[in-house]
Design a protein around this motif. Structure first.
Motif, PDB file in Angstrom:
ATOM      1  N   MET A   1      46.963  42.560  31.701  1.00  0.00           N
ATOM      2  CA  MET A   1      46.534  43.211  32.845  1.00  0.00           C
ATOM      3  C   MET A   1      47.953  43.995  33.497  1.00  0.00           C
ATOM      4  SD  MET A   1      44.665  42.109  36.319  1.00  0.00           S
ATOM      5  CE  MET A   1      45.976  42.219  37.405  1.00  0.00           C
ATOM      6  N   ASP A   2      48.884  43.512  32.930  1.00  0.00           N
ATOM      7  CA  ASP A   2      50.040  43.835  33.823  1.00  0.00           C
ATOM      8  C   ASP A   2      50.451  45.556  33.057  1.00  0.00           C
ATOM      9  OD1 ASP A   2      52.029  43.680  35.591  1.00  0.00           O
ATOM     10  OD2 ASP A   2      53.776  43.459  34.229  1.00  0.00           O
ATOM     11  N   SER A   3      49.807  45.696  31.970  1.00  0.00           N
ATOM     12  CA  SER A   3      50.292  47.028  31.493  1.00  0.00           C
ATOM     13  C   SER A   3      48.859  47.920  31.386  1.00  0.00           C
ATOM     14  CB  SER A   3      50.661  46.940  29.695  1.00  0.00           C
ATOM     15  OG  SER A   3      49.583  46.000  29.259  1.00  0.00           O
ATOM     16  N   SER A   4      47.713  47.415  31.397  1.00  0.00           N
ATOM     17  CA  SER A   4      46.306  48.214  31.299  1.00  0.00           C
ATOM     18  C   SER A   4      45.892  48.105  32.700  1.00  0.00           C
ATOM     19  CB  SER A   4      45.302  47.330  30.419  1.00  0.00           C
ATOM     20  OG  SER A   4      44.928  46.064  31.165  1.00  0.00           O
ATOM     21  N   GLY A   5      46.278  47.328  33.540  1.00  0.00           N
ATOM     22  CA  GLY A   5      45.686  47.537  35.101  1.00  0.00           C
ATOM     23  C   GLY A   5      44.225  46.842  35.217  1.00  0.00           C
ATOM     24  N   SER A   6      43.700  46.359  33.963  1.00  0.00           N
ATOM     25  CA  SER A   6      42.212  46.010  34.008  1.00  0.00           C
ATOM     26  C   SER A   6      42.216  44.611  33.090  1.00  0.00           C
ATOM     27  CB  SER A   6      41.312  47.334  33.294  1.00  0.00           C
ATOM     28  OG  SER A   6      41.554  47.291  31.970  1.00  0.00           O
ATOM     29  N   LEU A   7      40.999  43.971  33.431  1.00  0.00           N
ATOM     30  CA  LEU A   7      40.617  42.666  32.594  1.00  0.00           C
ATOM     31  C   LEU A   7      40.011  43.003  31.378  1.00  0.00           C
ATOM     32  CD1 LEU A   7      38.683  40.753  35.671  1.00  0.00           C
ATOM     33  CD2 LEU A   7      41.385  40.716  35.025  1.00  0.00           C
ATOM     34  N   SER A   8      40.492  42.486  30.429  1.00  0.00           N
ATOM     35  CA  SER A   8      39.930  42.799  29.061  1.00  0.00           C
ATOM     36  C   SER A   8      38.544  42.189  28.712  1.00  0.00           C
ATOM     37  CB  SER A   8      40.806  42.355  28.009  1.00  0.00           C
ATOM     38  OG  SER A   8      41.076  40.848  27.736  1.00  0.00           O
ATOM     39  N   ALA A   9      37.715  42.684  27.876  1.00  0.00           N
ATOM     40  CA  ALA A   9      36.549  42.247  27.580  1.00  0.00           C
ATOM     41  C   ALA A   9      36.667  40.783  26.975  1.00  0.00           C
ATOM     42  CB  ALA A   9      35.942  43.109  26.614  1.00  0.00           C
ATOM     43  N   GLU A  10      37.579  40.455  26.110  1.00  0.00           N
ATOM     44  CA  GLU A  10      38.121  39.189  25.530  1.00  0.00           C
ATOM     45  C   GLU A  10      38.139  38.225  26.610  1.00  0.00           C
ATOM     46  OE1 GLU A  10      39.635  42.075  24.697  1.00  0.00           O
ATOM     47  OE2 GLU A  10      39.074  42.367  22.678  1.00  0.00           O
ATOM     48  N   ALA A  11      39.011  38.535  27.571  1.00  0.00           N
ATOM     49  CA  ALA A  11      39.456  37.578  28.696  1.00  0.00           C
ATOM     50  C   ALA A  11      38.262  37.291  29.547  1.00  0.00           C
ATOM     51  CB  ALA A  11      40.672  38.283  29.244  1.00  0.00           C
ATOM     52  N   MET A  12      37.758  38.347  29.973  1.00  0.00           N
ATOM     53  CA  MET A  12      36.348  38.042  30.700  1.00  0.00           C
ATOM     54  C   MET A  12      35.393  37.288  30.008  1.00  0.00           C
ATOM     55  SD  MET A  12      35.711  41.684  32.619  1.00  0.00           S
ATOM     56  CE  MET A  12      35.764  42.893  31.313  1.00  0.00           C
TER      57      MET A  12
ATOM     58  N   THR B   1      40.906  34.947  42.232  1.00  0.00           N
ATOM     59  CA  THR B   1      42.131  35.346  42.980  1.00  0.00           C
ATOM     60  C   THR B   1      42.840  36.583  42.668  1.00  0.00           C
ATOM     61  OG1 THR B   1      43.291  33.596  41.689  1.00  0.00           O
ATOM     62  CG2 THR B   1      42.403  32.777  43.768  1.00  0.00           C
ATOM     63  N   ALA B   2      44.050  36.514  42.568  1.00  0.00           N
ATOM     64  CA  ALA B   2      44.994  37.576  42.290  1.00  0.00           C
ATOM     65  C   ALA B   2      44.448  38.478  41.119  1.00  0.00           C
ATOM     66  CB  ALA B   2      46.403  37.391  42.228  1.00  0.00           C
ATOM     67  N   GLY B   3      44.303  38.067  39.858  1.00  0.00           N
ATOM     68  CA  GLY B   3      43.970  38.639  38.709  1.00  0.00           C
ATOM     69  C   GLY B   3      42.690  39.697  39.118  1.00  0.00           C
ATOM     70  N   CYS B   4      41.675  39.150  39.637  1.00  0.00           N
ATOM     71  CA  CYS B   4      40.515  40.083  40.125  1.00  0.00           C
ATOM     72  C   CYS B   4      40.834  40.953  41.120  1.00  0.00           C
ATOM     73  CB  CYS B   4      39.497  39.135  40.324  1.00  0.00           C
ATOM     74  SG  CYS B   4      38.678  38.521  38.919  1.00  0.00           S
ATOM     75  N   ARG B   5      41.568  40.580  41.956  1.00  0.00           N
ATOM     76  CA  ARG B   5      41.992  41.258  43.331  1.00  0.00           C
ATOM     77  C   ARG B   5      42.828  42.584  42.763  1.00  0.00           C
ATOM     78  NH1 ARG B   5      43.594  36.660  46.125  1.00  0.00           N
ATOM     79  NH2 ARG B   5      45.745  37.105  45.881  1.00  0.00           N
ATOM     80  N   ALA B   6      43.757  42.417  41.745  1.00  0.00           N
ATOM     81  CA  ALA B   6      44.509  43.318  41.392  1.00  0.00           C
ATOM     82  C   ALA B   6      44.147  44.526  40.088  1.00  0.00           C
ATOM     83  CB  ALA B   6      45.879  42.722  40.904  1.00  0.00           C
ATOM     84  N   SER B   7      42.981  44.053  39.499  1.00  0.00           N
ATOM     85  CA  SER B   7      42.456  44.754  38.419  1.00  0.00           C
ATOM     86  C   SER B   7      41.500  45.749  38.816  1.00  0.00           C
ATOM     87  CB  SER B   7      41.744  43.841  37.622  1.00  0.00           C
ATOM     88  OG  SER B   7      40.784  42.953  37.905  1.00  0.00           O
ATOM     89  N   SER B   8      41.223  46.841  38.108  1.00  0.00           N
ATOM     90  CA  SER B   8      40.289  47.733  38.287  1.00  0.00           C
ATOM     91  C   SER B   8      38.921  47.418  38.099  1.00  0.00           C
ATOM     92  CB  SER B   8      40.832  48.970  37.377  1.00  0.00           C
ATOM     93  OG  SER B   8      40.458  48.742  35.925  1.00  0.00           O
TER      94      SER B   8
END
Length: 285
Positions: free
Chosen positions: A17-28, A55-62
């Motif tokens: 996510m640090d590079s893409s700004g979004s949660l990946s399909a695999e991670a979800m 928490t933070a991962g979902c807050r910061a992702s698009s």
């Protein structure tokens, strides 16, 4: 209320996510499967529904809110993203709830190192149970790992840059919230701290009763950091006290732990095995 089950799993929801700004399909998908497994266990133990908090991962992702909505579409689940304020205060409440702090120098700071962020919450000057002030710092074990630790094992320059970022981030946080510099007593919560203590002890089977209240000295922290940071990933997995699935992110987490201890010039930090999860449970019940 008796605790019926406590399980922790690593799904790496914020991977990439640090590079893409979004949660990946695999991670979800990994995370969704784990949530369903936990909910099914809760139902089997007598629960009627399960509260799920992100928490933070979902807050910061698009796309974090979309992921949470997809969880809300599943049976027996009520999912929410908690804000940084709630996360810090709830983690603080969970951490201090299981400590006898009657003879402790105030204020108390609770440091929670997550994958995507690190929360520092500080008590009032007069009451150890009241969170007076907090900051959420956008550094976490996963972010530090992805941003800096490219080599296996990490080269000294990568480690130096990582710790430099940690210290700069803490310094920025203190400028933004000077009250943090009042902290006299430090408590560390979540996996980086409990794992560091388990490795220091050489614990083959995790035993929370031996970790909760453990005093991690600066020397211990630096020693664990040096040992793990100089090993390659496969060798690292053989350290007693380190769960193999944590081996990838533990050095990033330890960069934060060591950076915090160096920045505040701490001789020691107390480890708590109660944390955000316990604080969230207190809120729900």
């Amino acid at each position: 209320h008796n605790e019926l089950s406590r399980k922790v799993s690593i799904t790496r929801l914020g991977e990439g996510m640090d590079s893409s700004g979004s949660l990946s399909a695999e991670a979800m998908e990994r995370t969704r499967k784990q949530v369903i497994e936990y909910v099914n266990e809760a139902i089997s133990l007598g629960a009627q529904h399960a509260n799920v908090f992100a928490t933070a991962g979902c807050r910061a992702s698009s796309n974090g809110s979309e992921f949470i909505e997809s969880l809300n579409g599943l049976e027996n689940i009520k999912a929410d993203i908690i804000d940084g304020d709630t996360e810090a205060k709830t983690s603080f409440n969970g951490a201090v709830g299981a400590f006898d702090l009657s003879h402790t120098a105030l204020p108390i700071a609770v440091i929670d190192i997550g994958g995507g962020s690190t929360e520092i919450a500080v008590s009032s000057m007069t009451d150890s149970k009241v969170c007076h002030s907090f900051v959420s710092i956008p550094i976490g074990s996963a972010r530090i790992t992805e941003r800096y630790l490219e080599s296996d094992p990490p080269i000294p320059e990568e480690l130096t840059n990582a710790i430099g970022d940690v210290r700069d981030s803490i310094a920025d946080a203190i400028v933004a919230n000077p009250y943090l510099s009042n902290a006299k007593t430090f408590i560390g919560v979540a996996a980086t701290f409990t794992t560091a203590a388990a490795i220091e002890i050489g614990m083959r089977e995790f035993d929370a009763t031996k970790i909760h209240g453990f005093i991690l000295t600066r020397e211990m922290a630096e020693d664990v950091f040096r040992t793990l940071a100089t090993e390659d990933l496969e060798s690292r997995k053989f350290n007693p006290g380190l769960e193999p699935e944590r081996a990838h992110l533990i050095v990033g987490g330890l960069c934060i732990l060591v950076g915090v201890m160096r920045h505040f010039d701490l001789a020691q930090i107390s480890i708590s095995c109660t944390d955000l999860l316990d604080g969230l449970y207190q809120r729900v019940v």
